[in-house]
Design an enzyme around this catalytic site. Structure first.
Site, PDB file in Angstrom:
ATOM      1  CE  LYS A  84      -3.806   2.099   2.645  1.00 25.01           C
ATOM      2  NZ  LYS A  84      -4.741   1.883   3.789  1.00 25.01           N
ATOM      3  CB  SER A 153      -7.737   3.915   2.657  1.00 21.31           C
ATOM      4  OG  SER A 153      -6.979   3.294   3.701  1.00 21.31           O
ATOM      5  CB  SER A 177      -8.509   0.909   5.560  1.00 18.04           C
ATOM      6  OG  SER A 177      -9.124   2.158   5.712  1.00 18.04           O
TER       7      SER A 177
END
Length: 442
Positions: A84, A153, A177
């Protein structure tokens, strides 16, 4: 979207290929880059990277030179992972889904990446995140339907695993997330106990909640990766029923469960019936009667810490922030430090209260919908994180298991929550639940 774009690749299979003599790392890199080149223009799971094939081939050659015999190589030898884009990786810039200059955001490589590389993994690239792991979404699409969000996210990480671009990807969870995008994309998402994976080298959102997690095609993959990434992993599970019998499951009755939409609740009832038919005992328990008040405590901590973490960057580059992120920071600037301290103190009380209720009810795990429903239509929102909120507030480990599909063919997830520090038990006890639910969405 074509069915062929939804093809998760189990991590255990990738590891077995390495152990079985598939030492052609160059060929594996070529196939990986080919998949990314073919599918990512449709899905937008990766941050664009010039020269990705050349970088990966160089890393693969160096890895092969360090470990000439695959049979004695580290456990993730040659396995491609996605990281990420709020997690620092040596050799790759960090954008955090933002327009800020990458040099401003630079930092030393994250501890989780150190551990992955020590285990023999190859970093396929940075995966797309909502801006600063908040609510302003990136361009990633849901592999099951391009018109729907993959969640956030950690959007790129979840979608890349669902599409079979990667067998393993790293995300982070502040509130929801990891669990929510895993559910939306029909894969497994594991969020360990708060602090179990070091946060060194990760751009913070709210440090009191931020937790590094991971995505895999199935629970076996999470069980394979977790011991390599978590601190002090114990080989045996802690507590729970003897042997491999199904666990006792607690269903949190009251206002918390009422946050889920009609489709999620209907699916949840079906899931509970399947689990009971497979031998699990299901008990309703009163856990969160003051849920609305708890939500306010979480928001107080989150916004205050977000504003504090961005104080310097926002003062210098405020005009480059997206409206959703800027609004959250401004909200946090208005939170009083004493209110933040009070909310942190409340969290300790909530942790103790949950543990007491859990023990009194005699349950091994708590189960709930992973999200309020299937992935919403459109890419303007990453969905609602509320179903993860109390467990993230308390720092408890949770895993989202694929649990069927909605009427329009979108994946649904079952959230399974364990006791603090009992991550080993959570993954072990979730295994019969995964079998009863039928495994990942295809």
């Amino acid at each position: 979207m074509e069915k062929s774009l939804v093809r998760p690749r189990p991590l255990a299979d990738e590891v077995a290929r390495s152990r079985g003599g598939d030492a052609d790392l160059a060929g594996r890199v070529d196939r990986l880059c080919g998949r990314i080149e073919r599918l990512d223009p449709l899905l937008h799971t990766f941050v664009p990277e010039a020269g990705r094939p050349e970088r990966l081939h160089a890393e693969a050659r160096a890895l092969a030179a360090r470990h000439p015999d695959p049979a004695t190589a580290p456990p993730l030898y040659g396995v491609a992972v996605g990281i990420k884009d709020i997690v620092h990786v040596d050799g790759l810039p960090t954008h955090a889904g933002s327009a800020l200059p990458p040099g401003v955001l630079a930092g030393p490589q994250a501890a989780v990446v150190d551990r992955l590389r020590a285990a023999g993994a190859l970093v396929a690239g940075k995966t797309v995140t909502a801006e600063f792991a908040g609510s302003a979404p990136g361009p990633t699409r849901n592999p099951h339907h391009p018109g729907h969000t993959p969640g956030g996210s950690s959007s790129g990480s979840a979608a890349a695993v669902a599409a079979g671009l990667l067998p393993l990807a790293i995300g982070t969870q502040t509130i929801g997330s990891v669990v929510r995008p895993a559910a939306y994309c029909g894969v497994v998402g594991f969020r360990p106990t708060y602090g179990r994976i070091p946060l060194d080298g990760v751009i913070p959102n709210a440090p009191s909640f931020d937790t590094v997690g991971l995505f895999t095609a199935d629970l076996a993959g999470a069980a394979l990766a977790a011991p390599l990434l978590c601190d002090d992993w114990r080989g045996e599970r802690q507590g729970g029923p003897p042997g491999d019998g199904p666990p006792v499951l607690g269903v949190p009755a009251g206002p918390y469960l009422e946050q889920a939409g009609p489709a999620a609740l209907a699916a949840f009832r079906v899931q509970l019936d399947r689990l009971a038919a497979a031998g699990s005992t299901v008990r309703e328990i009163e856990l969160l009667p003051d849920f609305a008040w708890l939500v306010r405590q979480v928001r107080t901590i989150n916004r205050f810490e977000q504003a504090r973490g961005h104080a310097d960057w926002f003062a210098r580059f405020g005009g480059l922030y997206r409206p959703e992120t800027a609004a959250g920071i401004r909200h946090g600037q208005a939170v009083r430090p004493e209110d933040h301290e009070t909310a942190l103190g409340v969290r300790e009380h909530v942790r103790a209260r949950l543990a007491e209720a859990w023990a009194a009810a005699g349950v091994d795990l708590v189960v709930a919908p992973s999200a309020t429903g299937p992935a919403p239509s459109g890419l303007g929102s990453t969905g609602d994180a509320v179903m993860s909120l109390p467990w993230s507030y308390a720092g408890l480990p949770a895993v989202s298991l694929p649990a069927g599909v909605s009427a329009d063919g979108l994946p649904l997830g079952l959230q399974v929550v364990g006791a603090a520090g009992a991550d080993e038990s959570l993954l072990a006890l979730a295994a019969p639940l995964e079998r009863a639910l039928g495994g990942p969405a295809r």
